[in-house]
Motif scaffolding. Structure first.
Motif, PDB file in Angstrom:
ATOM      1  N   HIS A 137       0.797  -1.128  -0.078  1.00  0.00           N
ATOM      2  CA  HIS A 137       0.154   0.184   0.037  1.00  0.00           C
ATOM      3  C   HIS A 137       0.866   1.188  -0.090  1.00  0.00           C
ATOM      4  CE1 HIS A 137      -3.204  -2.768   1.777  1.00  0.00           C
ATOM      5  NE2 HIS A 137      -3.695  -2.504   0.581  1.00  0.00           N
ATOM      6  N   GLN A 138       1.613   1.498  -1.209  1.00  0.00           N
ATOM      7  CA  GLN A 138       2.625   2.321  -1.055  1.00  0.00           C
ATOM      8  C   GLN A 138       2.225   3.784  -1.252  1.00  0.00           C
ATOM      9  OE1 GLN A 138       1.855   0.560  -3.676  1.00  0.00           O
ATOM     10  NE2 GLN A 138       1.861   1.705  -5.789  1.00  0.00           N
ATOM     11  N   ARG A 139       0.961   4.020  -1.512  1.00  0.00           N
ATOM     12  CA  ARG A 139       0.606   5.492  -1.774  1.00  0.00           C
ATOM     13  C   ARG A 139       0.508   6.258  -0.387  1.00  0.00           C
ATOM     14  NH1 ARG A 139      -0.975   5.857  -6.863  1.00  0.00           N
ATOM     15  NH2 ARG A 139      -1.912   3.844  -7.742  1.00  0.00           N
ATOM     16  N   ARG A 140       0.636   5.451   0.919  1.00  0.00           N
ATOM     17  CA  ARG A 140       0.703   5.821   2.203  1.00  0.00           C
ATOM     18  C   ARG A 140       2.209   6.815   1.873  1.00  0.00           C
ATOM     19  NH1 ARG A 140      -0.426   3.010   7.402  1.00  0.00           N
ATOM     20  NH2 ARG A 140      -2.287   1.629   6.908  1.00  0.00           N
ATOM     21  N   PHE A 141       2.914   6.592   1.197  1.00  0.00           N
ATOM     22  CA  PHE A 141       4.316   7.284   1.125  1.00  0.00           C
ATOM     23  C   PHE A 141       4.168   8.449   0.251  1.00  0.00           C
ATOM     24  CE2 PHE A 141       5.058   3.257   2.923  1.00  0.00           C
ATOM     25  CZ  PHE A 141       5.754   3.287   4.080  1.00  0.00           C
ATOM     26  N   SER A 142       3.160   8.676  -0.165  1.00  0.00           N
ATOM     27  CA  SER A 142       3.137  10.275  -0.739  1.00  0.00           C
ATOM     28  C   SER A 142       3.401  11.357  -0.143  1.00  0.00           C
ATOM     29  CB  SER A 142       1.922  10.121  -1.700  1.00  0.00           C
ATOM     30  OG  SER A 142       1.154  11.435  -1.840  1.00  0.00           O
ATOM     31  N   ASP A 143       3.729  12.308  -0.270  1.00  0.00           N
ATOM     32  CA  ASP A 143       4.095  13.606   0.689  1.00  0.00           C
ATOM     33  C   ASP A 143       2.760  14.208   0.535  1.00  0.00           C
ATOM     34  OD1 ASP A 143       5.905  15.218   2.199  1.00  0.00           O
ATOM     35  OD2 ASP A 143       5.194  16.788   0.432  1.00  0.00           O
ATOM     36  N   ALA A 144       1.689  14.035  -0.336  1.00  0.00           N
ATOM     37  CA  ALA A 144       0.547  14.751  -0.274  1.00  0.00           C
ATOM     38  C   ALA A 144      -0.292  14.135   0.857  1.00  0.00           C
ATOM     39  CB  ALA A 144       0.031  14.613  -1.551  1.00  0.00           C
ATOM     40  N   SER A 178      -7.527   2.355  -1.194  1.00  0.00           N
ATOM     41  CA  SER A 178      -8.496   3.531  -0.733  1.00  0.00           C
ATOM     42  C   SER A 178      -8.680   3.351   0.557  1.00  0.00           C
ATOM     43  CB  SER A 178      -9.842   3.733  -1.576  1.00  0.00           C
ATOM     44  OG  SER A 178      -9.413   3.837  -2.998  1.00  0.00           O
ATOM     45  N   PHE A 179      -9.309   2.218   1.172  1.00  0.00           N
ATOM     46  CA  PHE A 179      -9.666   1.877   2.688  1.00  0.00           C
ATOM     47  C   PHE A 179      -8.341   1.704   3.363  1.00  0.00           C
ATOM     48  CE2 PHE A 179     -13.351  -0.817   0.716  1.00  0.00           C
ATOM     49  CZ  PHE A 179     -14.032   0.176   1.684  1.00  0.00           C
ATOM     50  N   ASP A 180      -7.280   1.418   2.762  1.00  0.00           N
ATOM     51  CA  ASP A 180      -5.718   1.439   3.571  1.00  0.00           C
ATOM     52  C   ASP A 180      -5.618   2.966   4.088  1.00  0.00           C
ATOM     53  OD1 ASP A 180      -3.505   0.439   4.594  1.00  0.00           O
ATOM     54  OD2 ASP A 180      -2.606   2.009   3.249  1.00  0.00           O
ATOM     55  N   LEU A 181      -5.786   3.982   2.988  1.00  0.00           N
ATOM     56  CA  LEU A 181      -5.472   5.368   3.495  1.00  0.00           C
ATOM     57  C   LEU A 181      -6.303   5.762   4.462  1.00  0.00           C
ATOM     58  CD1 LEU A 181      -4.441   6.796  -0.059  1.00  0.00           C
ATOM     59  CD2 LEU A 181      -3.046   6.257   1.960  1.00  0.00           C
ATOM     60  N   CYS A 182      -7.841   5.391   4.403  1.00  0.00           N
ATOM     61  CA  CYS A 182      -8.738   5.871   5.180  1.00  0.00           C
ATOM     62  C   CYS A 182      -8.606   5.350   6.860  1.00  0.00           C
ATOM     63  CB  CYS A 182     -10.184   5.385   5.130  1.00  0.00           C
ATOM     64  SG  CYS A 182     -10.933   6.024   3.455  1.00  0.00           S
ATOM     65  N   ASN A 183      -7.965   4.303   6.597  1.00  0.00           N
ATOM     66  CA  ASN A 183      -7.558   3.891   8.284  1.00  0.00           C
ATOM     67  C   ASN A 183      -6.268   4.446   8.480  1.00  0.00           C
ATOM     68  OD1 ASN A 183      -9.537   2.083   7.664  1.00  0.00           O
ATOM     69  ND2 ASN A 183      -8.250   0.274   7.531  1.00  0.00           N
ATOM     70  N   TYR A 184      -5.342   4.817   7.542  1.00  0.00           N
ATOM     71  CA  TYR A 184      -4.154   5.593   8.062  1.00  0.00           C
ATOM     72  C   TYR A 184      -4.340   6.788   8.461  1.00  0.00           C
ATOM     73  CZ  TYR A 184      -0.152   8.499   7.063  1.00  0.00           C
ATOM     74  OH  TYR A 184       0.750   9.474   7.410  1.00  0.00           O
ATOM     75  N   PHE A 185      -5.476   7.718   7.875  1.00  0.00           N
ATOM     76  CA  PHE A 185      -6.086   8.856   8.457  1.00  0.00           C
ATOM     77  C   PHE A 185      -6.526   8.646   9.688  1.00  0.00           C
ATOM     78  CE2 PHE A 185      -5.794  10.206   3.912  1.00  0.00           C
ATOM     79  CZ  PHE A 185      -4.738  10.986   3.813  1.00  0.00           C
ATOM     80  N   ASN A 186      -7.137   7.730  10.053  1.00  0.00           N
ATOM     81  CA  ASN A 186      -7.903   7.392  11.499  1.00  0.00           C
ATOM     82  C   ASN A 186      -7.287   6.602  12.367  1.00  0.00           C
ATOM     83  OD1 ASN A 186     -10.275   7.989  12.845  1.00  0.00           O
ATOM     84  ND2 ASN A 186     -11.107   5.986  12.455  1.00  0.00           N
TER      85      ASN A 186
END
Length: 370
Positions: A137-144, A178-186
């Motif tokens: 889930h590499q998108r976690r490492f986006s600077d954005a 998408s779900f992984d990023l939601c969980n990351y933010f929460n």
């Protein structure tokens, strides 16, 4: 410490050389090449020509090219394995690697597995055998993404109330991000319930697995934060218009959007605090789509392995995202809300197809992903 690295599932070499055209195995390998502690020493693919092309690209000895991954594990004894095969065999091969007794870490492509039982078993076995199991889930490492999280944690939009996403293709393939990023933010809080509906009228098979055409899902986390997700593979009459960005964070005092849709010149990240009339663009080093994120993910996994730390791409976090995927399909199967934790082993979408509850029109042969 130096780690011997092997790749299982090399994929095919493209007609147009260049990193952006390669199969995921090539991106994994390029990431390991940038980590001083790693030495890519072996590869395996059931199509020997594919493995040989991969070996040529990354200067792997001919004697370390295999068709049988079990033979590779026994012969080479790699400490790290990257798994780049279709989702339907992720669990089988990952568990074989875990139980081999020689592998310390596995970095697997997403989605986790094509059944919830398979995803749970991978997680269980990795924990039981003390093997670091991570998913790409590499998108976690986006600077954005990282900057959006910093703004959220700094209270720039108050307390988080709702997270939204739109996913192209389907909630199984892209929606895994998408779900992984939601969980990351929460902060990796577990889900409490999910309510989903899908349409699957035209076959949408990616890497051998079914993905619905369109989906809408509502869910709630145990801390009371709510989620809204949409997916679309048909390109018209899409529910993703309800979100129109990659991720949206709605707080008590404002909103953050990551990857807003619309005009091409929109920033990768923007914020609108309570009372603001206009969006404020937030400068970031990159957007949401870069192969460099794979490099960052692999480097972080190796760092955690060496330090004995739990990586954020670890199996437990991936399983939380995977639970929401299968909960969406299970809600569609039950035609009602599903309370979590999820108590199923199968793949509800595939089960509905097998039972005749869903009868998608077959894909054109040349359109199916190989």
């Amino acid at each position: 410490m130096s780690y011997r690295v092997a790749v299982i599932g090399t994929g095919t070499e493209p007609d147009n050389p260049g990193r952006d055209g390669y199969a995921m195995a090539y991106h994994h390998a390029a990431g390991y090449e940038k980590v001083d502690e790693c030495d890519l020493v072996a590869c395996a693919d059931i199509v020997r020509e594919n493995a040989e092309a991969f070996a040529d690209e990354f200067e792997i000895d001919d004697g370390n090219v295999f068709e049988d991954y079990n033979e590779m594990l026994e012969t080479v004894e790699p400490e790290i394995v990257s798994l780049c095969v279709p989702p339907a065999i992720h669990d089988t091969i990952a568990i074989d690697c875990i139980r081999s007794g020689v592998v310390d870490a596995i970095h697997c492509e997403k989605p986790m597995a094509d059944s919830y039982g398979g995803a749970r078993m991978m997680t269980q076995e990795a924990s039981r055998h003390d093997v670091q199991l991570t998913f790409n889930h590499q998108r976690r490492f986006s600077d954005a993404v990282r900057t959006a999280k910093e703004l959220l944690d700094d209270g720039e939009i108050g307390d988080l109330e709702r997270i939204e996403f739109s996913a192209p293709v389907g909630i199984f393939d892209y929606g895994s991000h998408s779900f992984d990023l939601c969980n990351y933010f929460n902060d990796e809080v577990s889900g409490s319930w999910a309510l989903g509906q899908i349409d699957y009228s035209e076959e949408n098979i990616l890497f051998g697995s079914h993905n619905e055409n369109q989906a809408v899902v509502l869910w709630e986390y145990e801390n009371g934060v709510n989620g809204l997700g949409t997916s679309d593979s048909l390109g018209e009459n899409s529910p993703t218009g309800a979100v129109e960005c990659h991720n949206r964070l709605i707080g008590t005092d404002g909103t953050i959007e990551v990857g807003p849709a619309g005009e091409e010149d929109l920033p990768a990240l923007r914020i609108r605090r309570a009372g603001d009339e206009e969006w404020e663009a937030v400068e970031t080093e990159d957007g949401l789509h870069s192969w460099e994120f794979v490099d960052r993910a692999i480097a972080e996994n190796v760092r955690c392995l060496e330090a004995g730390e739990e990586p954020e791409l670890g199996a437990e976090n991936a399983l939380n995202a995977t639970e929401l995927i299968f909960a969406t399909w299970e809600s569609a199967r039950q035609r009602g809300r599903v309370d979590l934790p999820l108590d199923i082993d199968d793949n509800p979408l595939e089960s509905m197809i097998e039972s005749g509850a869903l009868a998608p029109e077959p894909m054109e042969p040349e359109a199916e992903d190989e």
